[in-house]
Enzyme design. Structure first.
Site, PDB file in Angstrom:
ATOM      1  N   TYR A 191      13.682  -4.086  12.632  1.00 25.06           N
ATOM      2  CA  TYR A 191      12.523  -4.101  13.513  1.00 25.06           C
ATOM      3  C   TYR A 191      12.522  -5.339  14.383  1.00 25.06           C
ATOM      4  CZ  TYR A 191      10.476  -5.765   9.021  1.00 25.06           C
ATOM      5  OH  TYR A 191      10.237  -6.358   7.811  1.00 25.06           O
TER       6      TYR A 191
ATOM      7  N   LYS B  44       5.707  -4.467  16.725  1.00 23.85           N
ATOM      8  CA  LYS B  44       6.999  -4.194  16.096  1.00 23.85           C
ATOM      9  C   LYS B  44       7.567  -2.907  16.667  1.00 23.85           C
ATOM     10  CE  LYS B  44       5.534  -6.009  11.607  1.00 23.85           C
ATOM     11  NZ  LYS B  44       5.305  -5.674  10.185  1.00 23.85           N
TER      12      LYS B  44
ATOM     13  N   HIS C 121       1.733  -5.030   5.739  1.00 16.98           N
ATOM     14  CA  HIS C 121       1.738  -6.393   6.253  1.00 16.98           C
ATOM     15  C   HIS C 121       1.188  -6.482   7.678  1.00 16.98           C
ATOM     16  CE1 HIS C 121       5.450  -6.577   3.469  1.00 16.98           C
ATOM     17  NE2 HIS C 121       4.380  -6.944   2.794  1.00 16.98           N
TER      18      HIS C 121
ATOM     19  N   ASP D 284       3.460  -7.934  -2.982  1.00 23.88           N
ATOM     20  CA  ASP D 284       2.792  -6.753  -2.433  1.00 23.88           C
ATOM     21  C   ASP D 284       1.897  -6.050  -3.458  1.00 23.88           C
ATOM     22  OD1 ASP D 284       3.828  -7.136   0.089  1.00 23.88           O
ATOM     23  OD2 ASP D 284       5.399  -5.631  -0.097  1.00 23.88           O
TER      24      ASP D 284
END
Length: 188
Positions: free
Chosen positions: A132, A72, A62, A168
């Site tokens: 995250y 992140k 992503h 996904d």
């Protein structure tokens, strides 16, 4: 904290510097000042938690488009993951290269993912949790994905995935959406 830059410029493995005694240890997992000293974006606006029931769950790859690119700071808080990032910056000498790092709850190790990188992971244990911190709010219209097995990258996953979301599974083949067009505007 101990910052170790990876072969992908701007991406760091971060270990907790432990002050240990008979009780265990104490250390920092976040310090805005230390991140700024390493010229890393430190304006966290959101923290995400991912709970994964079974070993072999794959999430990714992503990223978000401009102006919503996010950095992140990824940490596994229960279980273990193989965390993968891909450099999607066309001007970078490591463009389209990837690295994978094993993150476990026991190691307290973290991975700093710069803007314009693809990110994903596969769980190595049942009941794995990942946290995250991100520097941009989730923006559905700017969200993009790359297939986990896209031949443009040849990622070597340590185990075969057993669970991948439908979303996904159907990401299209990689197209560089960060490269400027001939009129100077970003694609998409």
């Amino acid at each position: 904290m101990i910052f170790t830059e990876t072969k992908l410029k701007g991406a760091f493995i971060i270990d907790v510097k432990r002050l240990e005694d008979e009780r265990g240890f104490f250390g920092r997992s976040w310090c805005q000042r230390e991140f700024e000293e390493h010229v890393l974006t430190a304006n966290v606006v959101q923290t995400n938690v991912s709970h994964n029931k079974i070993k072999g769950t794959l999430r990714g790859m992503h990223y978000q488009l401009s102006p919503y690119e996010e950095t992140k700071l990824v940490r596994c808080t229960r279980g273990a993951i193989y965390d993968v990032i891909i450099d999607l910056r066309p001007e970078s000498p490591t463009y389209k290269e990837w690295i994978g790092v094993e993150l476990t709850a026991d190691s307290f190790r973290m991975l700093f993912v710069p803007e314009r990188f693809g990110h994903g992971f596969i769980t190595l244990e049942d009941n794995t949790d990942v946290t995250y911190q991100v520097t941009q709010f989730y923006t559905p219209g700017a969200e993009r994905g790359i297939r986990w097995d896209d031949p443009a990258f040849n990622i070597e996953w340590p185990i075969e995935p057993v669970l991948i979301s439908e979303k996904d599974k159907v990401h299209p083949p990689y197209v560089n959406e960060f490269e400027p067009s001939t009129d100077g505007k970003q694609l998409v």
